[in-house]
Design a protein around this motif. Structure first.
Motif, short mmCIF file in Angstrom:
data_model
loop_
_atom_site.label_atom_id
_atom_site.label_comp_id
_atom_site.label_asym_id
_atom_site.label_seq_id
_atom_site.Cartn_x
_atom_site.Cartn_y
_atom_site.Cartn_z
N CYS A 99 69.17 -59.56 -47.76
CA CYS A 99 67.95 -59.22 -47.03
C CYS A 99 67.13 -60.48 -46.83
O CYS A 99 66.89 -61.24 -47.78
N ALA A 100 66.71 -60.71 -45.59
CA ALA A 100 65.93 -61.91 -45.28
C ALA A 100 64.46 -61.57 -45.01
O ALA A 100 63.70 -62.42 -44.54
N TYR A 120 60.71 -50.09 -49.22
CA TYR A 120 61.41 -50.97 -48.28
C TYR A 120 62.02 -50.13 -47.16
O TYR A 120 62.80 -49.21 -47.43
N CYS A 124 67.28 -54.57 -43.20
CA CYS A 124 68.48 -55.43 -43.25
C CYS A 124 69.74 -54.67 -43.63
O CYS A 124 70.81 -55.25 -43.71
ZN LIG Z 1 65.41 -57.39 -45.03
#
Ligand SMILES: [Zn+2]
Length: 291
Positions: A99-100, A120, A124
Protein backbone atom coordinates in the motif's frame (compact mmCIF):
# COMPACT_ATOMS: atom_id res chain seq x y z
CA UNK A 1 3.61 -28.63 35.57
CA UNK A 2 0.65 -28.02 33.28
CA UNK A 3 0.93 -26.82 29.67
CA UNK A 4 -0.42 -23.43 30.75
CA UNK A 5 1.93 -20.67 29.64
CA UNK A 6 1.40 -17.01 30.45
CA UNK A 7 3.57 -14.00 29.83
CA UNK A 8 4.23 -10.36 30.61
CA UNK A 9 5.38 -8.24 27.69
CA UNK A 10 6.30 -4.65 28.61
CA UNK A 11 7.53 -2.05 26.14
CA UNK A 12 10.80 -0.47 27.31
CA UNK A 13 9.57 3.08 26.89
CA UNK A 14 9.98 4.06 30.57
CA UNK A 15 9.95 2.69 34.10
CA UNK A 16 7.51 0.11 35.44
CA UNK A 17 4.42 1.92 36.77
CA UNK A 18 1.34 0.73 38.66
CA UNK A 19 -0.57 -0.07 35.46
CA UNK A 20 2.15 -2.38 34.19
CA UNK A 21 2.70 -3.92 37.65
CA UNK A 22 -1.01 -4.81 37.74
CA UNK A 23 -0.73 -6.60 34.37
CA UNK A 24 2.46 -8.38 35.44
CA UNK A 25 0.92 -9.49 38.73
CA UNK A 26 -2.35 -10.75 37.23
CA UNK A 27 -0.61 -12.82 34.55
CA UNK A 28 1.99 -14.15 37.00
CA UNK A 29 -0.45 -15.05 39.77
CA UNK A 30 -2.74 -16.90 37.36
CA UNK A 31 0.14 -18.77 35.66
CA UNK A 32 1.46 -19.96 39.02
CA UNK A 33 -2.01 -20.87 40.27
CA UNK A 34 -2.41 -23.00 37.13
CA UNK A 35 1.04 -24.51 37.80
CA UNK A 36 2.19 -23.21 34.45
CA UNK A 37 5.09 -21.27 33.06
CA UNK A 38 5.39 -17.48 32.98
CA UNK A 39 7.58 -15.77 30.41
CA UNK A 40 8.99 -12.30 30.12
CA UNK A 41 9.22 -10.56 26.76
CA UNK A 42 10.54 -7.10 25.99
CA UNK A 43 8.46 -5.51 23.23
CA UNK A 44 11.14 -3.29 21.78
CA UNK A 45 10.02 -3.48 18.16
CA UNK A 46 8.91 0.15 18.03
CA UNK A 47 12.48 1.37 18.18
CA UNK A 48 11.78 5.12 17.93
CA UNK A 49 9.77 4.89 21.18
CA UNK A 50 12.26 2.69 23.02
CA UNK A 51 14.24 4.29 25.84
CA UNK A 52 17.81 3.09 26.39
CA UNK A 53 18.19 1.23 29.68
CA UNK A 54 14.45 1.02 30.39
CA UNK A 55 14.41 -2.73 29.69
CA UNK A 56 16.95 -3.41 32.43
CA UNK A 57 15.18 -1.11 34.88
CA UNK A 58 11.91 -2.99 34.29
CA UNK A 59 13.64 -6.37 34.68
CA UNK A 60 15.39 -5.24 37.89
CA UNK A 61 12.14 -3.88 39.32
CA UNK A 62 10.29 -7.16 38.60
CA UNK A 63 13.08 -9.11 40.31
CA UNK A 64 12.94 -6.76 43.29
CA UNK A 65 9.20 -7.41 43.66
CA UNK A 66 9.93 -11.14 43.71
CA UNK A 67 8.74 -12.17 40.23
CA UNK A 68 10.50 -15.26 38.87
CA UNK A 69 10.19 -15.88 35.12
CA UNK A 70 10.88 -19.06 33.20
CA UNK A 71 13.56 -19.34 30.54
CA UNK A 72 15.35 -16.54 28.73
CA UNK A 73 13.87 -13.10 28.22
CA UNK A 74 12.76 -12.66 24.60
CA UNK A 75 13.55 -9.35 22.89
CA UNK A 76 11.41 -8.60 19.84
CA UNK A 77 14.30 -6.73 18.22
CA UNK A 78 16.19 -10.05 17.98
CA UNK A 79 13.41 -11.78 16.06
CA UNK A 80 12.83 -9.51 13.06
CA UNK A 81 13.48 -12.39 10.64
CA UNK A 82 10.55 -14.33 12.17
CA UNK A 83 8.16 -11.43 11.55
CA UNK A 84 9.46 -11.19 7.98
CA UNK A 85 8.94 -14.96 7.52
CA UNK A 86 5.34 -14.62 8.70
CA UNK A 87 4.80 -11.76 6.23
CA UNK A 88 6.32 -13.86 3.42
CA UNK A 89 3.94 -16.70 4.28
CA UNK A 90 1.00 -14.29 4.06
CA UNK A 91 2.31 -12.95 0.74
CA UNK A 92 2.36 -16.48 -0.67
CA UNK A 93 -1.22 -16.98 0.49
CA UNK A 94 -2.23 -13.70 -1.18
CA UNK A 95 -3.43 -12.43 2.20
CA UNK A 96 -1.44 -9.18 2.11
CA UNK A 97 -0.73 -6.42 -0.39
CA UNK A 98 1.55 -3.40 -0.64
CA UNK A 99 0.00 0.00 0.00
CA UNK A 100 1.38 3.38 -1.03
CA UNK A 101 -1.31 5.50 0.62
CA UNK A 102 -0.28 8.43 2.76
CA UNK A 103 -1.90 9.27 6.06
CA UNK A 104 -3.13 12.80 5.32
CA UNK A 105 -5.05 12.09 2.08
CA UNK A 106 -6.62 9.01 3.74
CA UNK A 107 -7.74 11.19 6.63
CA UNK A 108 -9.23 13.80 4.29
CA UNK A 109 -11.04 11.09 2.33
CA UNK A 110 -12.55 9.54 5.47
CA UNK A 111 -13.61 12.95 6.77
CA UNK A 112 -15.30 13.81 3.47
CA UNK A 113 -17.10 10.43 3.38
CA UNK A 114 -17.85 10.50 7.10
CA UNK A 115 -16.08 7.17 7.61
CA UNK A 116 -14.41 6.21 10.92
CA UNK A 117 -10.96 7.83 10.87
CA UNK A 118 -9.15 4.53 11.49
CA UNK A 119 -10.94 2.71 8.67
CA UNK A 120 -8.77 2.00 5.62
CA UNK A 121 -10.99 2.20 2.51
CA UNK A 122 -9.02 -0.43 0.61
CA UNK A 123 -7.62 1.76 -2.18
CA UNK A 124 -4.55 -0.39 -2.84
CA UNK A 125 -6.19 -3.80 -2.54
CA UNK A 126 -6.55 -4.06 -6.30
CA UNK A 127 -3.99 -1.46 -7.40
CA UNK A 128 -0.56 -2.06 -8.90
CA UNK A 129 1.94 -0.68 -6.42
CA UNK A 130 5.56 -0.06 -7.35
CA UNK A 131 7.37 -1.83 -4.52
CA UNK A 132 10.62 0.01 -5.35
CA UNK A 133 8.94 3.07 -3.83
CA UNK A 134 8.04 3.44 -0.13
CA UNK A 135 5.09 1.25 0.82
CA UNK A 136 3.51 -0.53 3.75
CA UNK A 137 1.98 -4.02 3.81
CA UNK A 138 -1.67 -4.50 4.68
CA UNK A 139 -3.56 -7.69 5.48
CA UNK A 140 -6.96 -8.29 3.86
CA UNK A 141 -9.72 -8.56 6.43
CA UNK A 142 -12.86 -10.70 6.06
CA UNK A 143 -16.34 -9.25 5.50
CA UNK A 144 -17.77 -11.41 8.27
CA UNK A 145 -17.47 -10.69 12.00
CA UNK A 146 -14.90 -12.50 14.16
CA UNK A 147 -15.59 -13.55 17.75
CA UNK A 148 -13.44 -14.66 20.65
CA UNK A 149 -14.40 -15.47 24.23
CA UNK A 150 -12.74 -13.31 26.87
CA UNK A 151 -12.86 -15.03 30.25
CA UNK A 152 -13.45 -11.71 32.04
CA UNK A 153 -15.25 -9.57 29.44
CA UNK A 154 -17.34 -12.20 27.66
CA UNK A 155 -17.74 -12.71 23.90
CA UNK A 156 -16.03 -10.05 21.78
CA UNK A 157 -17.24 -9.66 18.22
CA UNK A 158 -15.93 -7.28 15.60
CA UNK A 159 -16.37 -6.92 11.87
CA UNK A 160 -12.92 -5.72 10.92
CA UNK A 161 -14.08 -4.65 7.46
CA UNK A 162 -16.29 -2.04 9.16
CA UNK A 163 -14.03 -0.99 12.04
CA UNK A 164 -10.48 -0.79 10.69
CA UNK A 165 -10.41 -2.31 7.20
CA UNK A 166 -7.26 -3.92 5.84
CA UNK A 167 -4.70 -3.06 8.50
CA UNK A 168 -0.94 -2.58 8.42
CA UNK A 169 1.46 -5.42 9.28
CA UNK A 170 4.64 -3.69 8.12
CA UNK A 171 4.93 0.06 8.11
CA UNK A 172 6.42 2.31 5.43
CA UNK A 173 9.45 2.79 7.72
CA UNK A 174 9.89 -1.03 7.58
CA UNK A 175 8.96 -1.55 11.24
CA UNK A 176 6.62 -4.47 11.87
CA UNK A 177 3.34 -3.66 13.54
CA UNK A 178 2.58 -4.65 17.10
CA UNK A 179 -0.30 -6.80 15.82
CA UNK A 180 1.93 -9.06 13.74
CA UNK A 181 4.83 -9.21 16.20
CA UNK A 182 2.68 -10.11 19.19
CA UNK A 183 1.00 -12.96 17.30
CA UNK A 184 4.32 -14.37 16.07
CA UNK A 185 5.89 -14.04 19.53
CA UNK A 186 3.05 -15.69 21.42
CA UNK A 187 3.09 -18.60 18.95
CA UNK A 188 6.90 -18.94 19.05
CA UNK A 189 6.80 -19.00 22.85
CA UNK A 190 3.81 -21.39 22.96
CA UNK A 191 1.83 -18.95 25.11
CA UNK A 192 -1.59 -20.46 25.91
CA UNK A 193 -3.11 -17.71 28.06
CA UNK A 194 -2.87 -13.96 27.61
CA UNK A 195 -3.78 -11.73 30.53
CA UNK A 196 -3.35 -8.03 29.81
CA UNK A 197 -5.03 -4.64 30.08
CA UNK A 198 -8.38 -3.81 28.47
CA UNK A 199 -6.68 -1.22 26.25
CA UNK A 200 -5.74 -4.19 24.06
CA UNK A 201 -9.24 -5.70 24.02
CA UNK A 202 -10.20 -4.04 20.75
CA UNK A 203 -7.07 -5.14 18.90
CA UNK A 204 -7.58 -8.80 19.79
CA UNK A 205 -9.90 -9.53 16.86
CA UNK A 206 -7.18 -8.24 14.53
CA UNK A 207 -4.69 -10.59 16.17
CA UNK A 208 -7.23 -13.40 15.90
CA UNK A 209 -7.47 -12.77 12.16
CA UNK A 210 -3.67 -12.98 11.77
CA UNK A 211 -3.64 -16.19 13.84
CA UNK A 212 -6.27 -17.72 11.59
CA UNK A 213 -4.39 -16.75 8.42
CA UNK A 214 -1.12 -18.18 9.79
CA UNK A 215 -2.97 -21.25 11.15
CA UNK A 216 -1.68 -20.55 14.66
CA UNK A 217 -3.69 -21.87 17.63
CA UNK A 218 -5.66 -19.07 19.29
CA UNK A 219 -4.67 -18.48 22.92
CA UNK A 220 -7.22 -17.88 25.68
CA UNK A 221 -7.67 -14.24 26.70
CA UNK A 222 -8.51 -12.34 29.88
CA UNK A 223 -8.47 -8.53 29.69
CA UNK A 224 -8.22 -6.85 33.07
CA UNK A 225 -9.61 -3.39 33.88
CA UNK A 226 -7.20 -0.52 33.29
CA UNK A 227 -5.62 1.50 36.04
CA UNK A 228 -6.69 5.10 35.43
CA UNK A 229 -5.35 8.40 36.71
CA UNK A 230 -7.58 10.90 38.53
CA UNK A 231 -8.61 12.39 35.18
CA UNK A 232 -9.88 9.02 34.00
CA UNK A 233 -7.04 8.41 31.57
CA UNK A 234 -5.24 5.09 31.26
CA UNK A 235 -2.17 5.09 33.48
CA UNK A 236 0.63 4.80 30.95
CA UNK A 237 4.09 5.99 30.17
CA UNK A 238 2.63 8.36 27.55
CA UNK A 239 0.48 9.95 30.26
CA UNK A 240 3.55 10.31 32.51
CA UNK A 241 2.41 7.74 35.06
CA UNK A 242 4.60 8.03 38.16
CA UNK A 243 7.25 5.33 38.55
CA UNK A 244 6.70 2.89 41.42
CA UNK A 245 8.39 3.54 44.75
CA UNK A 246 10.75 0.57 44.79
CA UNK A 247 11.73 1.29 48.38
CA UNK A 248 8.20 0.10 49.33
CA UNK A 249 7.70 -3.04 47.19
CA UNK A 250 5.10 -4.56 49.54
CA UNK A 251 2.96 -1.44 49.41
CA UNK A 252 3.15 -1.42 45.58
CA UNK A 253 2.06 -5.07 45.44
CA UNK A 254 -0.73 -4.32 47.92
CA UNK A 255 -1.96 -1.49 45.67
CA UNK A 256 -1.86 -3.79 42.64
CA UNK A 257 -3.81 -6.50 44.52
CA UNK A 258 -6.31 -3.94 45.73
CA UNK A 259 -6.71 -2.69 42.19
CA UNK A 260 -7.27 -6.28 41.01
CA UNK A 261 -10.16 -6.51 43.56
CA UNK A 262 -8.48 -9.22 45.61
CA UNK A 263 -9.35 -7.40 48.90
CA UNK A 264 -5.90 -7.67 50.53
CA UNK A 265 -6.09 -6.96 54.29
CA UNK A 266 -4.75 -3.57 55.42
CA UNK A 267 -2.20 -5.30 57.65
CA UNK A 268 -0.37 -6.55 54.54
CA UNK A 269 0.61 -3.00 53.55
CA UNK A 270 3.52 -3.08 55.98
CA UNK A 271 4.18 -6.82 55.91
CA UNK A 272 7.27 -8.47 54.41
CA UNK A 273 7.42 -9.33 50.73
CA UNK A 274 7.31 -13.03 51.65
CA UNK A 275 4.13 -12.54 53.63
CA UNK A 276 2.26 -10.74 50.88
CA UNK A 277 3.24 -13.39 48.32
CA UNK A 278 2.12 -16.16 50.73
CA UNK A 279 -1.21 -14.39 51.11
CA UNK A 280 -1.51 -14.10 47.32
CA UNK A 281 -0.91 -17.82 46.71
CA UNK A 282 -3.72 -18.64 49.10
CA UNK A 283 -6.24 -16.04 47.91
CA UNK A 284 -5.63 -15.20 44.25
CA UNK A 285 -8.84 -15.44 42.20
CA UNK A 286 -8.86 -13.91 38.73
CA UNK A 287 -12.66 -13.99 38.58
CA UNK A 288 -12.72 -11.16 41.10
CA UNK A 289 -11.42 -8.92 38.26
CA UNK A 290 -14.63 -9.42 36.28
CA UNK A 291 -16.25 -6.17 35.23
ZN1 LIG B 1 -2.95 2.25 -0.20
Amino acid sequence: MSDYCGRFAPSPTGDLHLGSLVAALASYAEAKKQQGRWLLRIEDIDMPRTEAGADQRIIDALAQFGFVWDGDIRYQSQHISEYQAALEQLKQQDRVYPCACKRKPLRRYNEAKQLPLGLYPGFCRHARIDTDKPHSWRIKVPQIPLTFQDSLCGAQTENLSQSCGDFILKRTDKLFSYQLAVVVDDAAQAVTDIIRGQDLLDSTNRQQHIQQCLEIPEPRYAHIPLVKDNRGRKLSKQNHAPALDLTKPTLCLWQALDYLRQSPPESLKTASLDTIWQWLWQHWDINKCKT
